[in-house]
Design a protein around this motif. Structure first.
Motif, PDB file in Angstrom:
ATOM      1  N   LEU A  66       0.781  -1.004   0.011  1.00 33.65           N
ATOM      2  CA  LEU A  66       0.013  -0.025   0.004  1.00 33.65           C
ATOM      3  C   LEU A  66       0.820   1.229   0.223  1.00 33.65           C
ATOM      4  CD1 LEU A  66      -2.703  -0.860   2.439  1.00 33.65           C
ATOM      5  CD2 LEU A  66      -2.990  -0.866   0.034  1.00 33.65           C
ATOM      6  N   PRO A  67       0.827   2.045  -0.925  1.00 33.48           N
ATOM      7  CA  PRO A  67       1.812   3.134  -0.983  1.00 33.48           C
ATOM      8  C   PRO A  67       1.474   4.094   0.579  1.00 33.48           C
ATOM      9  CG  PRO A  67      -0.265   3.575  -2.424  1.00 33.48           C
ATOM     10  CD  PRO A  67      -0.371   2.267  -1.897  1.00 33.48           C
ATOM     11  N   PRO A  68       2.469   5.238   0.466  1.00 35.40           N
ATOM     12  CA  PRO A  68       2.432   6.162   1.444  1.00 35.40           C
ATOM     13  C   PRO A  68       1.148   6.994   1.508  1.00 35.40           C
ATOM     14  CG  PRO A  68       4.564   6.003   0.576  1.00 35.40           C
ATOM     15  CD  PRO A  68       3.757   5.196  -0.278  1.00 35.40           C
ATOM     16  N   LEU A  69       0.471   7.275   2.516  1.00 31.92           N
ATOM     17  CA  LEU A  69      -0.759   8.041   2.563  1.00 31.92           C
ATOM     18  C   LEU A  69      -0.327   9.366   3.329  1.00 31.92           C
ATOM     19  CD1 LEU A  69      -3.792   7.992   2.241  1.00 31.92           C
ATOM     20  CD2 LEU A  69      -3.984   7.264   4.636  1.00 31.92           C
ATOM     21  N   GLN A  70      -0.985  10.488   2.429  1.00 31.71           N
ATOM     22  CA  GLN A  70      -0.616  11.587   3.117  1.00 31.71           C
ATOM     23  C   GLN A  70      -2.049  12.353   2.960  1.00 31.71           C
ATOM     24  OE1 GLN A  70       1.943  13.827   0.371  1.00 31.71           O
ATOM     25  NE2 GLN A  70       3.860  12.417   0.850  1.00 31.71           N
ATOM     26  N   ILE A  71      -2.396  12.802   4.198  1.00 30.85           N
ATOM     27  CA  ILE A  71      -3.732  13.422   4.406  1.00 30.85           C
ATOM     28  C   ILE A  71      -3.326  14.937   4.734  1.00 30.85           C
ATOM     29  CG2 ILE A  71      -5.685  13.567   5.832  1.00 30.85           C
ATOM     30  CD1 ILE A  71      -5.142  10.379   6.459  1.00 30.85           C
ATOM     31  N   PRO A  79       3.280   5.626   6.479  1.00 29.73           N
ATOM     32  CA  PRO A  79       4.224   5.027   5.855  1.00 29.73           C
ATOM     33  C   PRO A  79       3.603   3.944   5.246  1.00 29.73           C
ATOM     34  CG  PRO A  79       4.178   4.221   8.175  1.00 29.73           C
ATOM     35  CD  PRO A  79       3.313   5.547   8.174  1.00 29.73           C
ATOM     36  N   PRO A  80       4.114   3.314   4.141  1.00 35.07           N
ATOM     37  CA  PRO A  80       3.626   2.285   3.154  1.00 35.07           C
ATOM     38  C   PRO A  80       3.625   0.769   3.870  1.00 35.07           C
ATOM     39  CG  PRO A  80       5.819   2.778   2.664  1.00 35.07           C
ATOM     40  CD  PRO A  80       5.470   3.622   3.469  1.00 35.07           C
ATOM     41  N   VAL A  81       2.883  -0.024   3.528  1.00 32.84           N
ATOM     42  CA  VAL A  81       2.379  -1.162   4.126  1.00 32.84           C
ATOM     43  C   VAL A  81       3.083  -2.229   3.231  1.00 32.84           C
ATOM     44  CG1 VAL A  81       0.886  -3.105   4.803  1.00 32.84           C
ATOM     45  CG2 VAL A  81       0.300  -0.264   5.250  1.00 32.84           C
ATOM     46  N   THR A  82       3.852  -3.077   3.587  1.00 31.49           N
ATOM     47  CA  THR A  82       4.457  -4.267   2.798  1.00 31.49           C
ATOM     48  C   THR A  82       4.298  -5.424   3.183  1.00 31.49           C
ATOM     49  OG1 THR A  82       6.542  -4.186   4.011  1.00 31.49           O
ATOM     50  CG2 THR A  82       6.524  -2.608   2.222  1.00 31.49           C
ATOM     51  N   SER A  83       3.260  -5.754   3.943  1.00 34.11           N
ATOM     52  CA  SER A  83       2.967  -7.224   4.298  1.00 34.11           C
ATOM     53  C   SER A  83       1.199  -7.544   4.267  1.00 34.11           C
ATOM     54  CB  SER A  83       3.338  -7.499   5.636  1.00 34.11           C
ATOM     55  OG  SER A  83       2.901  -6.625   6.655  1.00 34.11           O
ATOM     56  N   LEU A  84       0.927  -8.640   3.992  1.00 32.06           N
ATOM     57  CA  LEU A  84      -0.253  -9.185   4.071  1.00 32.06           C
ATOM     58  C   LEU A  84      -0.877  -9.425   5.263  1.00 32.06           C
ATOM     59  CD1 LEU A  84      -0.339 -11.410   0.715  1.00 32.06           C
ATOM     60  CD2 LEU A  84      -1.946  -9.342   0.891  1.00 32.06           C
ATOM     61  N   PRO A  85      -2.361  -9.343   5.632  1.00 35.13           N
ATOM     62  CA  PRO A  85      -2.793  -9.595   6.612  1.00 35.13           C
ATOM     63  C   PRO A  85      -2.729 -11.200   6.795  1.00 35.13           C
ATOM     64  CG  PRO A  85      -4.210  -7.931   5.657  1.00 35.13           C
ATOM     65  CD  PRO A  85      -3.113  -8.560   4.650  1.00 35.13           C
ATOM     66  N   TRP A 129      -8.261  -1.250   8.637  1.00 34.33           N
ATOM     67  CA  TRP A 129      -7.684  -2.246   9.061  1.00 34.33           C
ATOM     68  C   TRP A 129      -6.493  -2.778   8.373  1.00 34.33           C
ATOM     69  CZ3 TRP A 129      -7.615  -6.595   6.013  1.00 34.33           C
ATOM     70  CH2 TRP A 129      -8.757  -6.784   5.195  1.00 34.33           C
ATOM     71  N   HIS A 130      -6.461  -2.330   7.070  1.00 30.48           N
ATOM     72  CA  HIS A 130      -5.105  -2.648   6.149  1.00 30.48           C
ATOM     73  C   HIS A 130      -4.018  -1.935   6.819  1.00 30.48           C
ATOM     74  CE1 HIS A 130      -7.409  -4.662   3.082  1.00 30.48           C
ATOM     75  NE2 HIS A 130      -8.259  -3.547   3.149  1.00 30.48           N
ATOM     76  N   ARG A 131      -4.224  -0.624   7.191  1.00 31.14           N
ATOM     77  CA  ARG A 131      -2.869   0.032   7.637  1.00 31.14           C
ATOM     78  C   ARG A 131      -2.857   0.024   9.313  1.00 31.14           C
ATOM     79  NH1 ARG A 131      -0.621   3.457   3.814  1.00 31.14           N
ATOM     80  NH2 ARG A 131      -1.665   3.712   2.217  1.00 31.14           N
TER      81      ARG A 131
END
Length: 396
Positions: free
Chosen positions: A49-54, A71-77, A131-133
């Motif tokens: 998941l790419p980095p998120l900027q709000i 920060p980005p997410v690099t692992s599956l649940p 819940w992904h992040r």
């Protein structure tokens, strides 16, 4: 350009046309047969998941910088079921194993408590409910409550059964009494505008749930943990109040029947009157030989601090063998026998030794405890006390 063999055209377009006429048009890579392609394994494709900027609102001037970076997410649940919950050990919870990894890129990693407390509610709720992040530390299908880990030292509890009374009693405990070192500290309470759920942000306790480790620890460690739990309940009951019920002006949630509404603010006499009504109703469901005799007289001029939902899942054992109590949705100030009656009702049968030590070492009125246990069984739809883990005749 002239040459001995004739004229030669060096124009690039003409040269390309000549090659096509002599050798044919080249085929593209995607049109090659499958035997010429190298297979790509599914495991080799990373889940990112790419980095998120709000961007924070322009009107929000209390916090800098104005952009929130996740920060980005690099692992599956990776979901893991944790069984043996509830009085009959028939319930379970789900846990995302990413929430147990301290090296995971949590969405609010790197932000301190002051910055998190200053973020807008809408932005913070959007991050917590993703819940992904924000990996799920605990999800209970029976209550639909979720505990998400949002930072290395913070978790957020949210769901349809999360109430303001839980945050209030934890705030009061954290300000005054000795038991505050065994209760997670609450940092912020907000409400999600999309779902309407209340969100409580509190400290993360690094440890194991008592349900998950009780069967695999030594008898000596069980004895030490039992003594620590009994001592902690005794310390809780040293904190007193003049009026029963939860902290603040909120409806009572423990030992309340839905068909018999409870008054909002009660004194000791009103509480005894309401308990006697429930006791009379509970006796009506039982045969004449099983009916209890006597009346509820819980009013002693004081009520003690009680969790009112103490089962094995309420205790967290940290890395230093300290006991932490979580789950204060039903907490408040009640008679001392109320806590013990709920322990006897909610503890599974394999925790009989723990229940026996709690009932034996804490002073209380035995008859009042039996009355309150009967009321709790009637509220759960089991007036004959055939179900549940708390009907221990051998403890009497």
């Amino acid at each position: 350009m002239e040459s001995r063999g004739g004229s030669t055209n060096l124009h690039p377009i003409s040269s390309r046309r000549r090659r096509i006429r002599l050798h044919g048009r080249p085929r593209r890579a995607r049109s090659l047969p499958s035997r010429f392609r190298e297979p790509v394994a599914v495991e080799a494709i990373p889940y990112i998941l790419p980095p998120l900027q709000i961007q924070l609102p322009d009107t929000w001037r209390l916090w800098k910088p104005a952009v929130l970076h996740c920060p980005p997410v690099t692992s599956l649940p990776c979901w893991r079921p944790c069984p043996n919950y509830g009085p009959r050990e028939t319930k379970f919870r789900l846990c995302d194993t990413r929430s147990l990894d301290d090296k995971f890129s949590f969405p609010l990693k790197g932000y301190n408590n002051w910055e998190i407390e200053s973020m807008p509610d809408k932005v913070l709720a959007k991050i917590i409910t993703d819940w992904h992040r924000s990996p799920v530390l605990s999800f209970r299908p029976d209550t639909r409550n979720v505990i998400s880990r949002i930072a290395p030292d913070l978790v957020a509890k949210w769901g349809p059964a999360v109430c303001q009374a839980e945050a209030d009693i934890m705030w009061i405990i954290g300000e005054k009494w000795r038991v505050k070192t065994h209760i997670p500290e609450v940092h912020r309470v907000l409400r999600d505008e999309v779902t309407g759920y209340l969100i409580i942000i509190m400290d993360y306790v690094r440890g194991s749930n008592l349900v998950d480790i009780w069967h695999c620890i030594s008898p000596e460690r069980r004895h030490r943990l039992t003594k620590a739990i009994v001592k902690l309940i005794c310390v809780m009951q040293t904190n007193e109040a003049r009026y029963p019920g939860p902290a603040g002006i909120t409806p009572m949630r423990a030992l309340v029947h839905r068909d018999y509404p409870v008054p909002l603010c009660m004194n000791g006499t009103d509480y005894d009157r309401y308990m006697n009504v429930l006791l009379s109703v509970a006796n009506c469901y039982r045969p004449e030989g099983m009916r209890t005799k006597g009346f509820m007289r819980t009013y002693r001029g004081k009520f003690v601090l009680a969790n009112m939902n103490l089962d094995p899942s309420s205790f967290i054992v940290d890395r230093k063998n300290n006991i932490w109590i979580v789950g204060w949705a039903n907490g408040g100030f009640y008679p001392p026998e109320s806590e013990l009656a709920m322990v006897e009702r909610l503890m599974p049968s394999r925790f009989a030794d723990l229940t026996r030590e709690i009932l034996k070492n804490i002073l209380h009125d035995r008859l009042q405890r039996q009355h309150l246990r009967l009321i709790a069984s009637m509220i759960d739809g089991d007036p004959l006390e055939k179900k549940g883990g708390g009907f221990y005749h051998h403890l009497e």
